[in-house]
Motif scaffolding. Sequence first.
Motif, short mmCIF file in Angstrom:
data_model
loop_
_atom_site.label_atom_id
_atom_site.label_comp_id
_atom_site.label_asym_id
_atom_site.label_seq_id
_atom_site.Cartn_x
_atom_site.Cartn_y
_atom_site.Cartn_z
N LYS A 116 0.82 -1.22 0.00
CA LYS A 116 0.00 0.00 0.00
C LYS A 116 0.86 1.28 0.00
O LYS A 116 0.61 2.20 -0.77
N THR A 117 1.86 1.28 0.86
CA THR A 117 2.70 2.48 0.98
C THR A 117 3.63 2.61 -0.23
O THR A 117 3.88 3.72 -0.71
N GLN A 118 4.11 1.48 -0.73
CA GLN A 118 4.99 1.53 -1.91
C GLN A 118 4.25 2.12 -3.11
O GLN A 118 4.82 2.89 -3.89
N ALA A 145 0.27 9.06 8.43
CA ALA A 145 -0.36 8.78 9.72
C ALA A 145 0.33 7.63 10.46
O ALA A 145 0.03 7.39 11.63
N GLU A 146 1.22 6.91 9.79
CA GLU A 146 1.83 5.74 10.44
C GLU A 146 3.34 5.89 10.61
O GLU A 146 4.02 4.92 10.94
N ASN A 147 3.83 7.10 10.31
CA ASN A 147 5.27 7.36 10.40
C ASN A 147 6.07 6.44 9.48
O ASN A 147 7.14 5.96 9.83
N THR A 148 5.54 6.19 8.29
CA THR A 148 6.23 5.32 7.33
C THR A 148 6.63 6.08 6.07
O THR A 148 6.99 5.46 5.07
N PHE A 149 6.55 7.42 6.10
CA PHE A 149 6.98 8.21 4.95
C PHE A 149 8.50 8.15 4.85
O PHE A 149 9.19 8.45 5.81
N VAL A 204 -3.41 9.77 1.89
CA VAL A 204 -3.52 9.61 3.34
C VAL A 204 -3.16 8.15 3.66
O VAL A 204 -3.88 7.23 3.32
N ASP A 205 -2.00 7.99 4.32
CA ASP A 205 -1.44 6.65 4.56
C ASP A 205 -1.18 6.47 6.06
O ASP A 205 -0.21 7.01 6.57
N SER A 206 -1.97 5.73 6.80
CA SER A 206 -3.25 5.21 6.41
C SER A 206 -4.37 6.08 6.95
O SER A 206 -4.16 6.85 7.89
MG MG Z 1 2.15 1.12 4.90
#
Ligand code: MG
Length: 320
Positions: A116-118, A145-149, A204-206
């Motif tokens: 999803k993030t990729q 929103a998940e600190n995965t940027f 918006v992730d997630s």
């Molecule tokens: Mg993700």
Amino acid sequence: MSSMKKIESVADLPGVGEKIAEKLKNAGYIDMMAIAAASPLELSAAAEIGEPTAAKIINAAREVLDIGYEKATEVLKRRELIGKISTGSKNLNNLLGGGIETQSVTEMFGQFGSGKTQIAFQLAVNVQRPVEDGGLNGNCLFLDAENTFRPDRIKQMADALEFDGTEVLNNIYTARCYNSDHQMILTEKAGELIKEKNIKLLIVDSVTSNFRADFIGRGELAARQQKLNRHLHTLQRLSDVYNVAVYITNQVMSRPDILFGDPTTPIGGHIIGHFSTHRLYLRKSKADTRIARIVDSPSLAEGETVFRVTPEGIRDPEEK
Ligand code: MG
Ligand code: ADP
């Protein structure tokens, strides 16, 4: 109307004035269109005014914009402005009817690591490309929103396309959302930035993680859904009003009660389905391949396809 003062800004609307205009602006209702598209309930909450007053303001904005019933040709004209952003995989683009659309909310849900993030990172790069290369010549607003940027990962994808990584990152505006209220404020204020910075993609992730963390108990479920409802409505409104693509991701929760098939279901359930124009379910497959399946879409055919998450980014199985 002719004898009245000409209405040029939000503050000129009957019943508004500078003070309420300021409140509206702070809540993200920055122009006539945003107000015209609002509901009396949301506007009354945003400006701390009564619902009847809010309804009057909305009607006045609609009158200024000459909004009412329209001919189907007008709808067609607006739909002709819909742009599509390539995901990087032809398979996935075909499944989506060409790519991620503007004037729509596209949701991808799936388990941790499903891609999803990729996909979000790849879209953030691709939106900047010219139209003939699957982009929209536009910029990206990325709510994390998940600190995965991970800018370094985005740069890696940009490098693979031989783009200037720094320039690509300069065109991505990002904010970390610390909780559900913060996330809502950030989206409600996004309109101004979208206009000013030529944003064509809002990510918006997630979309659900903060809401899940902030409303834990069973007793809070109704409150959570109500807030999520408002948040999703804001996202949908932004996609429509500013002709941007909205890409949201969603985690899944296990469903121990389902014995056959995939025992997972997206968080937020039917609420999100109601606002997402297109929903896709992602799951892991062999090695770097992933499977995407369309889940109830008004315009897309059911079906599934395979894509890959490679070091270069999102690609097709047959690509190197
Ligand atoms: Mg993700
Ligand atoms: P989620 O659905 O939880 O957002 P991600 O989109 O973050 O999942 O996908 C994570 C997966 O992407 C990793 O497990 C890995 O397979 C792949 N991945 C991440 N970074 C790279 C990279 N630099 N090169 C190749 N694959 C990567």
